[in-house]
Design an enzyme around this catalytic site. Sequence first.
Site, mmCIF file in Angstrom:
data_model
loop_
_atom_site.group_PDB
_atom_site.id
_atom_site.type_symbol
_atom_site.label_atom_id
_atom_site.label_comp_id
_atom_site.label_asym_id
_atom_site.label_seq_id
_atom_site.Cartn_x
_atom_site.Cartn_y
_atom_site.Cartn_z
ATOM 1 N N HIS A 178 5.189 0.092 1.744
ATOM 2 C CA HIS A 178 5.601 -1.216 1.255
ATOM 3 C C HIS A 178 4.392 -1.895 0.599
ATOM 4 O O HIS A 178 3.236 -1.617 0.965
ATOM 5 C CB HIS A 178 6.126 -2.042 2.435
ATOM 6 N N VAL A 180 2.731 -4.569 0.986
ATOM 7 C CA VAL A 180 1.693 -5.195 1.808
ATOM 8 C C VAL A 180 0.924 -4.175 2.645
ATOM 9 O O VAL A 180 -0.038 -4.541 3.323
ATOM 10 C CB VAL A 180 2.260 -6.284 2.738
ATOM 11 N N LYS A 181 1.339 -2.901 2.583
ATOM 12 C CA LYS A 181 0.637 -1.871 3.350
ATOM 13 C C LYS A 181 -0.588 -1.364 2.574
ATOM 14 O O LYS A 181 -0.919 -1.867 1.507
ATOM 15 C CB LYS A 181 1.596 -0.727 3.671
ATOM 16 N N HIS A 182 -1.228 -0.339 3.105
ATOM 17 C CA HIS A 182 -2.515 0.093 2.545
ATOM 18 C C HIS A 182 -2.389 0.677 1.144
ATOM 19 O O HIS A 182 -3.270 0.468 0.302
ATOM 20 C CB HIS A 182 -3.166 1.106 3.486
#
Length: 374
Positions: A178, A180-182
């Site tokens: 997603h 907002v992930k790394h």
Amino acid sequence: MIPYGRQSIDEDDIRAVAEVLRSDWLTTGPAVDAFEAAVAAFAGAAHGVALSSGTAALHAMMHVAGIGPGDEVVVPAMTFAATANAVCYLGGTPVFADVDPRTLLLDPADVERKLTPRTKAVVAVDYAGQPCDYEALAALCRQRGVALFADACHALGATQDGRPLGALPPAMTALSFHPVKHIATGEGGMVLTSDEQTARLLRRFRNHGIDTDARQREATGAWHYNMVELGFNYRISDIQCALGLSQLRRLPDFLARRRAIARFYAQALRGIPVAEPLAQRPGAEHAWHLYVVRLAEGIDRRAVFTALREQGIGVNVHYIPVHLHPYYRERFGHGPGLCPEAEAAYESILTLPMHQGLTDEQAARVMEALAHAL
């Protein structure tokens, strides 16, 4: 507004996506295979199976584990709802275990208390980006004949005693891509596993339960296929995987930046005694998807949240304990008191902005605003 998390896209990412758009394959093509292999290698796993979301990865994991009506799966109360939802999709019953108040990671002692003869699996969540105590959990699960899985959607790049996610005890590990992930693929997820047969079953489940995909049939000149089970369309596209591959090349830099921000926050918080960061486990290399602080007793979290938002600081709260959501209250009769540590933590936690695009000036502004609000 400084967001709590966001993607970081550069011209190389855009070129990678454009290249796929000019190719013959927009889905089930070579970019999917390349992305799976690259992530698996980075995470120290033999196999990676990419899916359309982290939730799809969790669902596929539960399906391949054979979860069904009458089965119980222990999950932490402090997580995003998808961890428990994946159990419900298959008719299983999520059993909520409490967390360690210092780390908000699954508490092995409470897991042991929640095990019953109907328990089929335990799903540990690497909350905020820190690996759980997998040695203790694995020993418990082996003793009781229960499968151990990982929801590592927060933790790509984390290690425990130098071992990456794919080398840790869980039989399957779910990831999320997603924004907002790394690393971002728009939406996307993956399951890591060391077992070839498990990988094959995961691929079949993501493709309607069909035993071959379109590219395999084209390569052999065949048209015939067999649907051998009821699966889902959880395929991920080559467009998304091209973006993921490009992002993966920058992941070491992304992780280094997140860790630098975490060090800055930790230093600044020494001067703010009423806000304390979560503890770090010995030997754990944190991936810092989230930076969560606990406010001291007597601090009005809602007032602090509102004040920070008014100053343009995009704080958030992760998470409302899953068993307190209306669906779980109504379906399973849950309510306050089931997991007291998670419930107490929820009343005092605050997520500060944490992403690789956060500048030094923005990080300093976050700390100044937090001190002022408190």
